[in-house]
Design a protein around this motif. Sequence first.
Motif: not given
Lengths: 291, 393
Positions: A165-167, A235-239, A242-246
């Motif tokens: 959700x945060x991502x 995108x991959x870095x936001x995970x 803030x993405x936890x294990x996403x």
Amino acid sequence: MTPSGLRRRAARVLSRHGNLRLGLALGPPLTWLLVVYIGALVALLVTSLFRLVDDPTGLITKLDTTLGLDNYRRIWNTPVYGTVVWRTIRAAVTVTVVDGLLALPVAFYMAKVASPWARRGLVVAVTLPLWAGYLVKGYAWRALLDPAGGALKEVFGTSPGFGATSTILVLAYLWFPYMVIPLFAGFERLPNSYLEASTDLGAKAGRTFRSVALPQVFPALVAGSIFTFSLTLGDFYMNRIVGGTNEYIGNIIYRQFSVDLPFAAAYAMVPVAVMVVYLIAVRRTGALEEL
Amino acid sequence: MKRQRMAGLVIATALAVVIAGVTGAGIAGAAVGGQQKKIGKGEGALSVLAWPGYAENGSTDPSVDWVTPFEQATGCTTTVKTFGTSDEAFQLFNTGQFDVVSASGDSSLRSVANGDAAVINTKLLTNYSDIARYLKKQRWNTVAGKVYGVPQGWGANLLMSNDAVVKPAPTSWGVVFDKNSPYSGKVTAYDSPIYIADAALYLKSAKPSLKITDPYSLDRKQFNAAVALLKQQKGIVGEYWSDYLKEQEAFTKGSIVVGTTWQYVTNLVKADTTSPPVTAVVPKEGSTAWSDNWMVYRKSKHSNCAYQWLNWITKPDVQAQVAEWFGEAPANLKACTQTSDPAHCKTYGVDDAAFRKQLSYWTTPTKKCLDGRSVACVAYKDWAAAWDEIKAS
């Protein structure tokens, strides 16, 4: 020969040979486009058709450059890779929808309602975050979202924490200007007389927006969606922030890059294919021609 | 028509260049070079590939610098590149741009098998005799009797917990694998395929029926059990870490309360006055551990500088500096008398044979089982593929 004489002679040659002039003008950018831009894509495609072959110990792998579809087969046959593709596409759609819904009223207000002063202020306000780097904004959001003592938790008593959700939330924030700006331009091009005519004919505000304004700015909405959709897809870095294990497609490519380059290249072709499909679909709507 | 042909030619040329580049990288390195006979005059340059903290030149902290004195002593101008994971280290070392690398056991054997690492002539090493016996000629730095790695230092992967939240302090890795964990969402795990060994080590005692003897030699059944455990673990993991600063921040702020760590991170968290109190232990199942080794690129153009580096970095005083800054047990035992904290070596268990006995050092899994069984084991490449399945599921 004096330098000025040389210059004059060059000018004479150029003025006589139109093709040479054209070649010199277009050559460098065209080379850039073909070698760097197309070349990189071609390299990606070719690499994705290679494969790594185990040596007998299974310790190292050797690159086998016979072309084949092994990597694509592996993507197709391993459920987790499909799951991640769908997860990424879902996120890209969600971010696009959220940004679209938020940007439509904002852009309309900016273009049609706000005073020239307020308009200028809003344009600055919307584009200002673009001045700060991706990482700066990402880590600022990390501080906000931290489930243990982050600002959201402290002020509102709750936070989505680090996760999918945060991502999506942060990506929607990041790509918002890319949706607002084309929509703002779209609404500015829309003549006020259309809106007035619609009102004169008795349409309420909602009807005017749906039947008059929205069809006119649809191409702009599509243009904005190309940005929000493709930026999220890649995108991959936001995970990681803030993405936890996403994880998205990009996280897998990043990890496989140093383990199995051909496979990473093949997996990188997936978002390329998704974008091609998306652009073809967009073209079908005719939105691209009206831009 | 003419224009089209022109464009086609340009694309074809670009393609040819690109393919040549890609295939060229794959073939590099076939011949076997001889051992270095003596350390000659330095070549004036050295390129170091290292874990962050192993080759400090004052850029992180002006007072932490053992690269500049090396440059002054040898005339070898040194450039340092750091890497974040062993996979990255292996891949970068393979490019041939680096003369030496600080390799962990999960990448060292790959570099040897790939022909990237030079056989090291230990007779040229001035400090080799002072390096702890238990680190020399081990399966992660020596192949077929030939030494490829000079030990730098080692450390255990500890179980760290937040004393204020995790009560009682855990004594088993079970706390990070329990799917009904009360700390769900606040658990962390190390983000690397080699972490599969941590799950295997836990299963070794938690599930004796699997008959795991060595967490780095797993047959298919044992491997699948470890992977299944990690997939289950993902449900309670808040964040994985590979960047230790990220873990430090998470423990300091409290978003993570329990998980695997390095002694160094524990020290950082403990040193931070805003951080909650933490404890780090080797649980009853034992721990995985890493032992880093310096390797020399086989076709290094600066092999004299590289050997000078090996001699510099294994000097007792430099070893003491590195060990305290990086947070590890120094390989050179003489370093223990030179650390600024006299208890440093004790903290890291250098002389504690009982402590070391609980550790299983990282090594690279191969198809041939490392524990001597005749069945087929799962090789590292499949570990990496399984890590995708675990992380992305």
